[in-house]
Design a protein around this motif. Sequence first.
Motif, PDB file in Angstrom:
ATOM      1  N   SER A   8       0.825  -1.205   0.000  1.00 30.17           N
ATOM      2  CA  SER A   8       0.000   0.000   0.000  1.00 30.17           C
ATOM      3  C   SER A   8       0.863   1.261   0.000  1.00 30.17           C
ATOM      4  O   SER A   8       0.563   2.233  -0.700  1.00 30.17           O
ATOM      5  CB  SER A   8      -0.923  -0.001   1.223  1.00 30.17           C
ATOM      6  N   THR A   9       1.962   1.227   0.761  1.00 32.56           N
ATOM      7  CA  THR A   9       2.856   2.392   0.782  1.00 32.56           C
ATOM      8  C   THR A   9       3.485   2.627  -0.582  1.00 32.56           C
ATOM      9  O   THR A   9       3.520   3.762  -1.085  1.00 32.56           O
ATOM     10  CB  THR A   9       3.953   2.196   1.840  1.00 32.56           C
ATOM     11  N   LEU A  10       3.974   1.564  -1.217  1.00 32.82           N
ATOM     12  CA  LEU A  10       4.578   1.713  -2.549  1.00 32.82           C
ATOM     13  C   LEU A  10       3.548   2.143  -3.579  1.00 32.82           C
ATOM     14  O   LEU A  10       3.868   2.920  -4.500  1.00 32.82           O
ATOM     15  CB  LEU A  10       5.227   0.387  -2.970  1.00 32.82           C
ATOM     16  N   LEU A  14       3.987   5.393  -5.910  1.00 31.49           N
ATOM     17  CA  LEU A  14       3.968   5.306  -7.377  1.00 31.49           C
ATOM     18  C   LEU A  14       2.919   6.235  -7.963  1.00 31.49           C
ATOM     19  O   LEU A  14       3.154   6.874  -9.004  1.00 31.49           O
ATOM     20  CB  LEU A  14       3.701   3.860  -7.803  1.00 31.49           C
ATOM     21  N   VAL A  15       1.756   6.307  -7.344  1.00 32.19           N
ATOM     22  CA  VAL A  15       0.716   7.211  -7.854  1.00 32.19           C
ATOM     23  C   VAL A  15       1.185   8.661  -7.756  1.00 32.19           C
ATOM     24  O   VAL A  15       1.022   9.453  -8.697  1.00 32.19           O
ATOM     25  CB  VAL A  15      -0.594   7.005  -7.055  1.00 32.19           C
ATOM     26  N   VAL A  16       1.796   9.008  -6.624  1.00 32.50           N
ATOM     27  CA  VAL A  16       2.293  10.380  -6.462  1.00 32.50           C
ATOM     28  C   VAL A  16       3.367  10.693  -7.493  1.00 32.50           C
ATOM     29  O   VAL A  16       3.369  11.769  -8.129  1.00 32.50           O
ATOM     30  CB  VAL A  16       2.829  10.578  -5.033  1.00 32.50           C
ATOM     31  N   ILE A  17       4.297   9.762  -7.706  1.00 30.07           N
ATOM     32  CA  ILE A  17       5.360   9.985  -8.689  1.00 30.07           C
ATOM     33  C   ILE A  17       4.782  10.101 -10.092  1.00 30.07           C
ATOM     34  O   ILE A  17       5.207  10.951 -10.893  1.00 30.07           O
ATOM     35  CB  ILE A  17       6.387   8.840  -8.614  1.00 30.07           C
ATOM     36  N   LEU A 135      13.320   6.760  -9.280  1.00 32.68           N
ATOM     37  CA  LEU A 135      13.824   5.474  -8.798  1.00 32.68           C
ATOM     38  C   LEU A 135      14.367   5.597  -7.372  1.00 32.68           C
ATOM     39  O   LEU A 135      14.135   4.722  -6.528  1.00 32.68           O
ATOM     40  CB  LEU A 135      14.916   4.957  -9.735  1.00 32.68           C
ATOM     41  N   LEU A 136      15.086   6.694  -7.120  1.00 33.69           N
ATOM     42  CA  LEU A 136      15.590   6.910  -5.761  1.00 33.69           C
ATOM     43  C   LEU A 136      14.445   7.063  -4.767  1.00 33.69           C
ATOM     44  O   LEU A 136      14.492   6.538  -3.647  1.00 33.69           O
ATOM     45  CB  LEU A 136      16.484   8.148  -5.735  1.00 33.69           C
ATOM     46  N   ALA A 137      13.397   7.798  -5.187  1.00 36.23           N
ATOM     47  CA  ALA A 137      12.240   7.977  -4.302  1.00 36.23           C
ATOM     48  C   ALA A 137      11.551   6.654  -4.016  1.00 36.23           C
ATOM     49  O   ALA A 137      11.147   6.370  -2.876  1.00 36.23           O
ATOM     50  CB  ALA A 137      11.264   8.965  -4.918  1.00 36.23           C
ATOM     51  N   ILE A 138      11.419   5.814  -5.057  1.00 35.53           N
ATOM     52  CA  ILE A 138      10.778   4.505  -4.868  1.00 35.53           C
ATOM     53  C   ILE A 138      11.620   3.634  -3.936  1.00 35.53           C
ATOM     54  O   ILE A 138      11.096   2.948  -3.050  1.00 35.53           O
ATOM     55  CB  ILE A 138      10.560   3.823  -6.224  1.00 35.53           C
TER      56      ILE A 138
END
Length: 424
Positions: A8-10, A14-17, A135-138
């Motif tokens: 759920s966190t990822l 991903l939606v925000v990114i 990618l760094l944020a993920i």
Amino acid sequence: MRRRLIQSTLAVVLVVIAVFGASLVLVEARTIEGSVEESVRSEAVRLVSVVDNRMRAGERVTTESMRNTVESDRYVRIDLPGREPILLGDAVPPDEAIVAQQTGEHGETITVRQSRDRVHEEVGRSLLIIFAVSLLAIGAAAVLAVRQAHRVAAPLTDLAEAAERLGSGDPRPRHRRYGVPELDRVADVLDASAERIARMLTAERRLAADASHQLRTPLTALSMRLEEIIATADTPDPEEQATVKEEATIALAQVERLTDVVERLLTNSRDPRTGSAVGFDLDEVVTQQMAEWKPAYRGEGRALVRSGKTGLEAVGTPGAMAQVLATLIENALMHGGGTVAIRTRVTRNQAVVEVTDEGPGVDPGLGSRVFDRSVSGRNSTGLGLAVARDLAEADGGRLELLQQYPPIFALFLSRESGTSATGD
């Protein structure tokens, strides 16, 4: 649970990114294109100025003289009045270029074209940077999600173990907190439940100890009465038969008081605040106890006497208060010496029953601790006075040690309103 928290966190990350990344790409592309257009316009203005200056100075404007003033990646067309146009750089189709045009003071026209490939390259580099940052944020989000999932799941596992331990009969509170308000609230409830269960278990154990101790005293007195009844049961003498009847009556009263004490102990073990205090004749309780204990004192060659005010009415449970007084009388018989005196008096709105003897008194090292459980100065169980104090407090009274030598124990009880007392 941990997997769901991580997923759920990822998903949120991903939606925000995706949303902000797409918006950033559009804004960056427009910004780059606007920057290139401004650069092309500036280049056209600069070249018009160069041509004007040279024509004003009488210099001839040629391909060779202008070649060094034009950047290699741009296409420039200089149209001079009455002359062939000057072409510099590689030709770029108008539909694939960014075009800027300026006209000078001498009628010359400067056209500058910049290929859109440069814009595409800039946008591509920006996309690469945004992708790397994403990618760094993920990756950072994945690490934080794993840590957060562990932070939430580990306390839940710990709370489940605490609940299982509590259900298995270990009521010790753990007093462990996790820094999460909701989980700390659950931990508070579990600790409070553990403490309540511990108090209940303690009350049950105290009930067993209290019952065994409190039953011993009236049973001892009852045994002595029954022995006297047996010894005089076969006599034809009417007076002795009357004595048998009297002894049987006393034994029956002791049995009834014993039943009342057991019920009182059971009531206190469930809820110590539950009371059945009523107004009762204090003289009757004192007289009853003296009648019960005088044979035991005669057997020890000692005396049990009474003095003070009579006609006192007090508030309490007669059976419980009789047991408190019996504990004090027995305590004086076992640990005291000489004559034991019971004195009743009044202080303010309270009736007081004092029990004193001529023995060695209470050990100075004990003091008020004599009422604590398991504390005894004469190798006894240490329960009698503690239970007596609890019984007195349950009816709104109190049991105190007024003097250590000679020992004076006092039972304070509330008086019935409107009662009077007379002196002995």
